[in-house]
Design an enzyme around this catalytic site. Sequence first.
Site, PDB file in Angstrom:
ATOM      1  N   ARG A 290       7.723  37.881 -22.076  1.00  0.00           N
ATOM      2  CA  ARG A 290       6.955  37.047 -23.017  1.00  0.00           C
ATOM      3  C   ARG A 290       6.597  35.783 -22.227  1.00  0.00           C
ATOM      4  O   ARG A 290       7.502  35.100 -21.725  1.00  0.00           O
ATOM      5  CB  ARG A 290       7.794  36.653 -24.223  1.00  0.00           C
ATOM      6  CG  ARG A 290       7.055  35.639 -25.123  1.00  0.00           C
ATOM      7  CD  ARG A 290       7.985  34.867 -26.042  1.00  0.00           C
ATOM      8  NE  ARG A 290       8.613  35.730 -27.011  1.00  0.00           N
ATOM      9  CZ  ARG A 290       9.805  35.466 -27.545  1.00  0.00           C
ATOM     10  NH1 ARG A 290      10.475  34.381 -27.192  1.00  0.00           N
ATOM     11  NH2 ARG A 290      10.337  36.290 -28.418  1.00  0.00           N
TER      12      ARG A 290
ATOM     13  N   ASP B 164      15.173  34.688 -25.047  1.00  0.00           N
ATOM     14  CA  ASP B 164      14.378  33.452 -24.981  1.00  0.00           C
ATOM     15  C   ASP B 164      14.745  32.683 -23.722  1.00  0.00           C
ATOM     16  O   ASP B 164      15.852  32.835 -23.195  1.00  0.00           O
ATOM     17  CB  ASP B 164      14.709  32.538 -26.177  1.00  0.00           C
ATOM     18  CG  ASP B 164      14.075  33.005 -27.486  1.00  0.00           C
ATOM     19  OD1 ASP B 164      13.298  33.973 -27.478  1.00  0.00           O
ATOM     20  OD2 ASP B 164      14.375  32.381 -28.524  1.00  0.00           O
TER      21      ASP B 164
HETATM   22  P1  FDA Z   1      -0.464  24.082 -26.918  1.00  0.00           P
HETATM   23  O1  FDA Z   1       0.758  23.253 -27.015  1.00  0.00           O
HETATM   24  O2  FDA Z   1      -1.516  23.683 -25.964  1.00  0.00           O
HETATM   25  O3  FDA Z   1      -1.066  24.213 -28.366  1.00  0.00           O
HETATM   26  C1  FDA Z   1      -2.302  24.864 -28.643  1.00  0.00           C
HETATM   27  C2  FDA Z   1      -2.613  24.710 -30.120  1.00  0.00           C
HETATM   28  O4  FDA Z   1      -1.639  25.405 -30.899  1.00  0.00           O
HETATM   29  C3  FDA Z   1      -2.529  23.267 -30.624  1.00  0.00           C
HETATM   30  O5  FDA Z   1      -3.738  22.606 -30.424  1.00  0.00           O
HETATM   31  C4  FDA Z   1      -2.206  23.482 -32.095  1.00  0.00           C
HETATM   32  O6  FDA Z   1      -3.361  23.859 -32.805  1.00  0.00           O
HETATM   33  C5  FDA Z   1      -1.309  24.682 -32.067  1.00  0.00           C
HETATM   34  N1  FDA Z   1       0.127  24.303 -32.004  1.00  0.00           N
HETATM   35  C6  FDA Z   1       0.941  24.397 -30.939  1.00  0.00           C
HETATM   36  N2  FDA Z   1       2.199  24.006 -31.274  1.00  0.00           N
HETATM   37  C7  FDA Z   1       2.156  23.632 -32.559  1.00  0.00           C
HETATM   38  C8  FDA Z   1       3.127  23.131 -33.483  1.00  0.00           C
HETATM   39  N3  FDA Z   1       4.399  22.954 -33.139  1.00  0.00           N
HETATM   40  N4  FDA Z   1       2.734  22.862 -34.749  1.00  0.00           N
HETATM   41  C9  FDA Z   1       1.453  23.063 -35.124  1.00  0.00           C
HETATM   42  N5  FDA Z   1       0.483  23.544 -34.312  1.00  0.00           N
HETATM   43  C10 FDA Z   1       0.830  23.830 -33.043  1.00  0.00           C
HETATM   44  N6  FDA Z   1       9.251  28.038 -25.397  1.00  0.00           N
HETATM   45  C11 FDA Z   1      10.291  28.105 -24.540  1.00  0.00           C
HETATM   46  O7  FDA Z   1      10.507  27.173 -23.765  1.00  0.00           O
HETATM   47  N7  FDA Z   1      11.114  29.192 -24.561  1.00  0.00           N
HETATM   48  C12 FDA Z   1      10.898  30.255 -25.378  1.00  0.00           C
HETATM   49  O8  FDA Z   1      11.672  31.221 -25.343  1.00  0.00           O
HETATM   50  C13 FDA Z   1       9.783  30.213 -26.253  1.00  0.00           C
HETATM   51  N8  FDA Z   1       9.506  31.238 -27.105  1.00  0.00           N
HETATM   52  C14 FDA Z   1       8.318  31.232 -27.795  1.00  0.00           C
HETATM   53  C15 FDA Z   1       7.943  32.340 -28.567  1.00  0.00           C
HETATM   54  C16 FDA Z   1       6.710  32.379 -29.178  1.00  0.00           C
HETATM   55  C17 FDA Z   1       6.317  33.591 -29.962  1.00  0.00           C
HETATM   56  C18 FDA Z   1       5.813  31.288 -29.059  1.00  0.00           C
HETATM   57  C19 FDA Z   1       4.443  31.320 -29.667  1.00  0.00           C
HETATM   58  C20 FDA Z   1       6.202  30.167 -28.364  1.00  0.00           C
HETATM   59  C21 FDA Z   1       7.451  30.116 -27.744  1.00  0.00           C
HETATM   60  N9  FDA Z   1       7.860  28.987 -27.056  1.00  0.00           N
HETATM   61  C22 FDA Z   1       8.973  29.066 -26.236  1.00  0.00           C
HETATM   62  C23 FDA Z   1       7.170  27.690 -27.263  1.00  0.00           C
HETATM   63  C24 FDA Z   1       6.096  27.436 -26.227  1.00  0.00           C
HETATM   64  O9  FDA Z   1       6.687  27.224 -24.967  1.00  0.00           O
HETATM   65  C25 FDA Z   1       5.240  26.212 -26.580  1.00  0.00           C
HETATM   66  O10 FDA Z   1       6.036  25.085 -26.633  1.00  0.00           O
HETATM   67  C26 FDA Z   1       4.477  26.323 -27.887  1.00  0.00           C
HETATM   68  O11 FDA Z   1       4.056  27.635 -28.134  1.00  0.00           O
HETATM   69  C27 FDA Z   1       3.240  25.436 -27.886  1.00  0.00           C
HETATM   70  O12 FDA Z   1       2.383  25.807 -26.854  1.00  0.00           O
HETATM   71  P2  FDA Z   1       0.991  26.598 -27.051  1.00  0.00           P
HETATM   72  O13 FDA Z   1       0.972  27.684 -26.057  1.00  0.00           O
HETATM   73  O14 FDA Z   1       0.805  27.001 -28.438  1.00  0.00           O
HETATM   74  O15 FDA Z   1      -0.107  25.580 -26.537  1.00  0.00           O
END
Ligand code: FDA
Length: 319
Positions: free
Chosen positions: A181, A130
């Site tokens: 990732r 991560d």
């Molecule tokens: P965005 O924040 O724009 O969200 C898009 C939509 O997703 C929202 O409108 C909502 O519907 C839904 N959503 C997002 N977050 C939500 C929440 N917490 N609760 C409910 N709904 C939510 N970060 C990092 O810094 N280091 C890492 O190693 C990882 N590893 C990682 C693994 C995996 C499998 C995922 C999916 C994510 C990570 N992350 C991470 C976290 C990532 O950086 C990010 O903070 C979150 O995924 C939220 O961003 P989105 O891409 O979902 O987009």
Amino acid sequence: MLREILVSLSKNSRLKNLVMHWKPARKASRRFIAGESLEQAVGVVKELNQKGINATLDQLGEYTIDPDGARQSTDDVIKIVDAITANALRANVSLKLSQIGLNLDEHLCAENLQRILTHASQVGVFIRIDMEGSDLTEKTFNLYRRMIENGFSMVGIVLQSYLYRTRKDVEELLHWGGRVRLCKGAYIEPVEIAFQKKTEVDANYDLVVGDLLAAASKPGAPRLSSDGRIPPIPALATHDNNRILNAKSLIEKMGLPKEAVEFQILHGIRRDLQAELAAEGYPVRVYVPFGTQWYPYFMRRLAERPANLWFFLSNFFRK
Ligand code: FDA
């Protein structure tokens, strides 16, 4: 603003002690966490596997405070690897380098990581590193490169589209056969090193997806392994519909097979999306965190979506 406050509170040890002993918070954390024990997490992974969804198991913990704790966390990761093989799970492992000592001593961390990778490679389980806050980005990236140079291939890293450096990092690591990732980034980073606007973070995400898919389209590029444990080069970790639509349209345009990429989603978030992508035939991997050290992870999930905080607080006051 609220996001900044919550992410900064995720490092506050006094609040951590309060929240972790507060029953409603423990209950609320269960939305995002598979349980406190490895057995509970294995149960969650079995259910996902039955639905055709792969997993990555993460024993929560970060910024371990002493070398013995870092060695203990290393042993714990090895136990997860063994649980994956013992239960024939379609899963791999995610870990944070600060969990195994990166913040204490780089040599100790390298030793611990090498111990994990040696064991995991012997039994065919992939390890994903991560990415944490920017104080550890360079060290994490360098240690990853060292492991690849030392001959470990079943290891990947996470990169964050909010950092300006990410495209260059991707270009570099694709040369040495790295697997990525891609996420947006969950910490708060200053303007000197990171995009601040969501539109910019999203645009950079799409650009990096293009770079990763181009690498996945080269002859001989690795595909998802048949046991679901070893991912292809690009693992696209997002719940954002527009980012996913963009990736899918590129995949189609490039004529890539679906196993050339995997989508990754966090446990407890957008289950509809997991099911939808899996029904379309894309490999999907759910990140399944477990353990007692859930506080910082929980706070980052609250920070990502203010509605989560209001939901949590309104349920509390209704009692
Ligand atoms: P965005 O924040 O724009 O969200 C898009 C939509 O997703 C929202 O409108 C909502 O519907 C839904 N959503 C997002 N977050 C939500 C929440 N917490 N609760 C409910 N709904 C939510 N970060 C990092 O810094 N280091 C890492 O190693 C990882 N590893 C990682 C693994 C995996 C499998 C995922 C999916 C994510 C990570 N992350 C991470 C976290 C990532 O950086 C990010 O903070 C979150 O995924 C939220 O961003 P989105 O891409 O979902 O987009």
